[in-house]
Design a protein around this motif. Structure first.
Motif, PDB file in Angstrom:
ATOM      1  N   THR A  29      41.995 -24.025  34.685  1.00 45.89           N
ATOM      2  CA  THR A  29      41.459 -23.256  35.811  1.00 45.89           C
ATOM      3  C   THR A  29      40.020 -23.647  36.152  1.00 45.89           C
ATOM      4  OG1 THR A  29      40.736 -21.498  34.287  1.00 45.89           O
ATOM      5  CG2 THR A  29      42.931 -21.284  35.287  1.00 45.89           C
ATOM      6  N   GLU A  30      39.537 -24.719  35.527  1.00 46.10           N
ATOM      7  CA  GLU A  30      38.137 -25.103  35.736  1.00 46.10           C
ATOM      8  C   GLU A  30      38.047 -26.479  36.372  1.00 46.10           C
ATOM      9  OE1 GLU A  30      35.857 -22.803  32.065  1.00 46.10           O
ATOM     10  OE2 GLU A  30      36.606 -24.838  31.759  1.00 46.10           O
ATOM     11  N   ARG A  31      36.952 -26.680  37.070  1.00 48.47           N
ATOM     12  CA  ARG A  31      36.559 -28.001  37.562  1.00 48.47           C
ATOM     13  C   ARG A  31      35.184 -28.271  36.984  1.00 48.47           C
ATOM     14  NH1 ARG A  31      38.920 -29.698  42.256  1.00 48.47           N
ATOM     15  NH2 ARG A  31      37.979 -31.700  41.658  1.00 48.47           N
ATOM     16  N   GLY A  32      34.860 -29.559  36.785  1.00 46.79           N
ATOM     17  CA  GLY A  32      33.557 -29.846  36.201  1.00 46.79           C
ATOM     18  C   GLY A  32      33.081 -31.260  36.473  1.00 46.79           C
ATOM     19  N   VAL A  33      31.783 -31.470  36.240  1.00 48.07           N
ATOM     20  CA  VAL A  33      31.178 -32.794  36.391  1.00 48.07           C
ATOM     21  C   VAL A  33      30.441 -33.129  35.089  1.00 48.07           C
ATOM     22  CG1 VAL A  33      30.955 -32.661  38.896  1.00 48.07           C
ATOM     23  CG2 VAL A  33      29.117 -31.776  37.456  1.00 48.07           C
ATOM     24  N   LEU A  34      30.455 -34.413  34.767  1.00 50.09           N
ATOM     25  CA  LEU A  34      29.723 -34.917  33.611  1.00 50.09           C
ATOM     26  C   LEU A  34      28.425 -35.545  34.099  1.00 50.09           C
ATOM     27  CD1 LEU A  34      29.664 -35.481  30.533  1.00 50.09           C
ATOM     28  CD2 LEU A  34      30.786 -37.676  31.036  1.00 50.09           C
ATOM     29  N   LEU A  35      27.303 -35.093  33.549  1.00 54.33           N
ATOM     30  CA  LEU A  35      25.991 -35.554  33.967  1.00 54.33           C
ATOM     31  C   LEU A  35      25.378 -36.435  32.890  1.00 54.33           C
ATOM     32  CD1 LEU A  35      24.595 -32.154  35.311  1.00 54.33           C
ATOM     33  CD2 LEU A  35      25.798 -33.917  36.594  1.00 54.33           C
ATOM     34  N   LYS A  36      24.616 -37.421  33.363  1.00 60.53           N
ATOM     35  CA  LYS A  36      23.824 -38.262  32.458  1.00 60.53           C
ATOM     36  C   LYS A  36      22.385 -38.232  32.953  1.00 60.53           C
ATOM     37  CE  LYS A  36      23.493 -42.930  30.542  1.00 60.53           C
ATOM     38  NZ  LYS A  36      24.065 -44.288  30.536  1.00 60.53           N
ATOM     39  N   PHE A  37      21.573 -37.499  32.198  1.00 55.88           N
ATOM     40  CA  PHE A  37      20.176 -37.266  32.602  1.00 55.88           C
ATOM     41  C   PHE A  37      20.105 -36.690  34.018  1.00 55.88           C
ATOM     42  CE2 PHE A  37      19.783 -40.846  29.542  1.00 55.88           C
ATOM     43  CZ  PHE A  37      19.136 -40.139  28.532  1.00 55.88           C
ATOM     44  N   GLU A  39      22.293 -37.010  36.452  1.00 59.23           N
ATOM     45  CA  GLU A  39      23.041 -37.760  37.458  1.00 59.23           C
ATOM     46  C   GLU A  39      24.530 -37.644  37.162  1.00 59.23           C
ATOM     47  OE1 GLU A  39      23.553 -42.367  39.090  1.00 59.23           O
ATOM     48  OE2 GLU A  39      22.134 -41.886  37.484  1.00 59.23           O
ATOM     49  N   VAL A  40      25.320 -37.429  38.219  1.00 56.72           N
ATOM     50  CA  VAL A  40      26.762 -37.280  38.063  1.00 56.72           C
ATOM     51  C   VAL A  40      27.383 -38.630  37.753  1.00 56.72           C
ATOM     52  CG1 VAL A  40      28.919 -36.584  39.176  1.00 56.72           C
ATOM     53  CG2 VAL A  40      26.813 -35.321  39.657  1.00 56.72           C
ATOM     54  N   VAL A  41      28.035 -38.709  36.572  1.00 57.73           N
ATOM     55  CA  VAL A  41      28.696 -39.954  36.193  1.00 57.73           C
ATOM     56  C   VAL A  41      30.221 -39.800  36.175  1.00 57.73           C
ATOM     57  CG1 VAL A  41      26.721 -40.820  34.890  1.00 57.73           C
ATOM     58  CG2 VAL A  41      28.410 -39.349  33.744  1.00 57.73           C
ATOM     59  N   ASN A  42      30.709 -38.566  36.131  1.00 54.02           N
ATOM     60  CA  ASN A  42      32.153 -38.310  36.191  1.00 54.02           C
ATOM     61  C   ASN A  42      32.371 -37.042  37.022  1.00 54.02           C
ATOM     62  OD1 ASN A  42      34.887 -38.051  35.889  1.00 54.02           O
ATOM     63  ND2 ASN A  42      34.875 -37.879  33.653  1.00 54.02           N
ATOM     64  N   PRO A  43      32.779 -37.208  38.283  1.00 56.33           N
ATOM     65  CA  PRO A  43      32.900 -36.029  39.144  1.00 56.33           C
ATOM     66  C   PRO A  43      34.219 -35.273  38.978  1.00 56.33           C
ATOM     67  CG  PRO A  43      33.377 -38.002  40.398  1.00 56.33           C
ATOM     68  CD  PRO A  43      33.006 -38.463  39.013  1.00 56.33           C
ATOM     69  N   ASP A  44      35.147 -35.808  38.223  1.00 58.66           N
ATOM     70  CA  ASP A  44      36.459 -35.164  38.112  1.00 58.66           C
ATOM     71  C   ASP A  44      36.938 -35.223  36.670  1.00 58.66           C
ATOM     72  OD1 ASP A  44      38.806 -33.910  38.724  1.00 58.66           O
ATOM     73  OD2 ASP A  44      39.775 -35.677  39.600  1.00 58.66           O
ATOM     74  N   PHE A  55      22.337 -34.603  24.094  1.00 62.27           N
ATOM     75  CA  PHE A  55      20.996 -34.805  24.659  1.00 62.27           C
ATOM     76  C   PHE A  55      20.964 -35.848  25.769  1.00 62.27           C
ATOM     77  CE2 PHE A  55      20.513 -33.859  20.077  1.00 62.27           C
ATOM     78  CZ  PHE A  55      20.028 -32.554  20.179  1.00 62.27           C
ATOM     79  N   VAL A  56      22.085 -36.534  25.992  1.00 62.42           N
ATOM     80  CA  VAL A  56      22.151 -37.521  27.074  1.00 62.42           C
ATOM     81  C   VAL A  56      23.061 -37.001  28.188  1.00 62.42           C
ATOM     82  CG1 VAL A  56      22.831 -39.857  27.725  1.00 62.42           C
ATOM     83  CG2 VAL A  56      21.695 -39.444  25.512  1.00 62.42           C
ATOM     84  N   ASN A  57      24.234 -36.551  27.771  1.00 58.71           N
ATOM     85  CA  ASN A  57      25.192 -36.035  28.739  1.00 58.71           C
ATOM     86  C   ASN A  57      25.151 -34.503  28.770  1.00 58.71           C
ATOM     87  OD1 ASN A  57      27.160 -38.654  27.546  1.00 58.71           O
ATOM     88  ND2 ASN A  57      26.435 -38.572  29.644  1.00 58.71           N
ATOM     89  N   ASN A  58      25.493 -33.989  29.927  1.00 52.47           N
ATOM     90  CA  ASN A  58      25.610 -32.534  30.107  1.00 52.47           C
ATOM     91  C   ASN A  58      26.818 -32.265  30.995  1.00 52.47           C
ATOM     92  OD1 ASN A  58      25.065 -29.824  29.959  1.00 52.47           O
ATOM     93  ND2 ASN A  58      23.560 -29.840  31.616  1.00 52.47           N
ATOM     94  N   VAL A  59      27.486 -31.146  30.752  1.00 49.17           N
ATOM     95  CA  VAL A  59      28.693 -30.794  31.498  1.00 49.17           C
ATOM     96  C   VAL A  59      28.447 -29.488  32.258  1.00 49.17           C
ATOM     97  CG1 VAL A  59      31.139 -30.181  31.359  1.00 49.17           C
ATOM     98  CG2 VAL A  59      30.208 -31.936  29.856  1.00 49.17           C
ATOM     99  N   ARG A  60      28.760 -29.520  33.580  1.00 44.94           N
ATOM    100  CA  ARG A  60      28.696 -28.296  34.392  1.00 44.94           C
ATOM    101  C   ARG A  60      30.111 -27.936  34.814  1.00 44.94           C
ATOM    102  NH1 ARG A  60      23.929 -26.686  36.574  1.00 44.94           N
ATOM    103  NH2 ARG A  60      25.190 -24.837  37.018  1.00 44.94           N
TER     104      ARG A  60
END
Length: 291
Positions: A29-37, A39-44, A55-60
């Motif tokens: 039921t969720e959608r998310g993006v993977l961030l690197k510093f 910046e979006v590196v994986n939008p799906d 400390f490098v990647n973050n997930v929203r």
């Protein structure tokens, strides 16, 4: 506790910390993006278990289900400059995660606020080109269809969300004009009621006049028929009397004289002055009537 055990505990704690920050779960039921510093590196990101570099990647993560934005009632003006209070709501879901993140920073409340503003702007434009009759009933469905088509492109382009549906919950008149509109509607209804009553009165008078005319005709015909029947009866009675009396005229004269005597001497104080040799005493002098 020895230094060796302390070192092992520290290593284990570090491994647990790194592992917990390296693994994450994306629900259906969720959608998310993977961030690197940032910046979006994986939008799906697909549902399931994934890993990232601490400390490098973050997930929203965002809610991928259909969401509801309930706009506040707004005052809009129709084509004839009549004010209306329109209350609406919309259904949407996140479609373009990259655009959604960059436009709203991944905050649903902010996305709802921006979408609500665009819905109100679209409603204002749609209401402004229609009359109050068209907005309330005539073209209400078409208004929502046009608004949904117009806002869907804007919402996807600017906010990264797909507009599923837009609905108008309620349309009211402002309180400052409701009373005047009610008075005008009341006056129109009273005028219509008077027209109906006058038409009914006119129809009733016509029916009553026709009934009175018919009654007069019926009475006249009945009186004519009664007079004809009465005349025929009197003629028949006269004929019968004449036939009966012609069989013995002397007896008829005698009974007429007796009836005249009876009617003349009904009262005790009655006085009759006649000549003794009058024809009136014919049968008193001689029972044979002078024969």
């Amino acid at each position: 506790m020895s230094s060796r055990n302390m070192t092992i505990m520290i290593i284990v704690a570090l491994l647990v910390f790194v592992g917990s920050n390296s693994l994450y779960v994306m629900k259906e039921t969720e959608r998310g993006v993977l961030l690197k510093f940032g910046e979006v590196v994986n939008p799906d990101i697909q549902p399931g278990l994934h890993w990232k570099i601490p400390f490098v990647n973050n997930v929203r993560k965002f809610d991928g289900r259909v969401l509801t934005v309930d706009s506040q009632p707004e005052r809009f003006f129709t084509q004839e400059q009549k004010a209306l209070i329109v209350d609406s709501y919309a259904k949407f879901r996140v479609k373009d995660t990259t655009k959604f993140y960059t436009a709203t920073n991944g905050e649903e409340a902010r996305a709802m606020g921006l979408l609500s503003q665009r819905i109100n702007d679209g409603l204002r434009n749609q209401v402004a080109v229609r009359t109050i009759q068209e907005v309330v009933s005539g073209e209400r469905d078409q208004l929502m269809i046009d608004l949904a088509e117009l806002l869907n492109d804007v919402a996807l382009t600017e906010l990264g969300v797909e507009l599923v549906d837009v609905r108008v919950k309620q349309i009211d008149l402002p309180p400052d004009v409701s009373e005047s509109v009610y008075r005008r509607m009341n006056a129109e209804r009273e005028k219509e009621a008077r027209e109906h009553r006058s038409q009914g009165q006119e129809l009733a008078e016509g029916i009553e006049a026709a009934a009175d005319r018919e009654v007069t005709v019926i009475k006249a015909n009945a009186y004519r028929d009664a007079e004809q029947i009465r005349g025929s009866g009197d003629a028949e009675a006269t004929r019968i009397y004449a036939d009966a009396f012609n069989q013995d005229p002397e007896f008829y004269s005698f009974t007429r004289s007796l009836k005249a005597y009876q009617e003349s001497f009904q009262g005790q104080g009655d006085v009759l002055l006649v000549q003794p040799d009058s024809e009136f005493f014919r049968y008193l002098k001689d029972s044979q009537g002078g024969k």
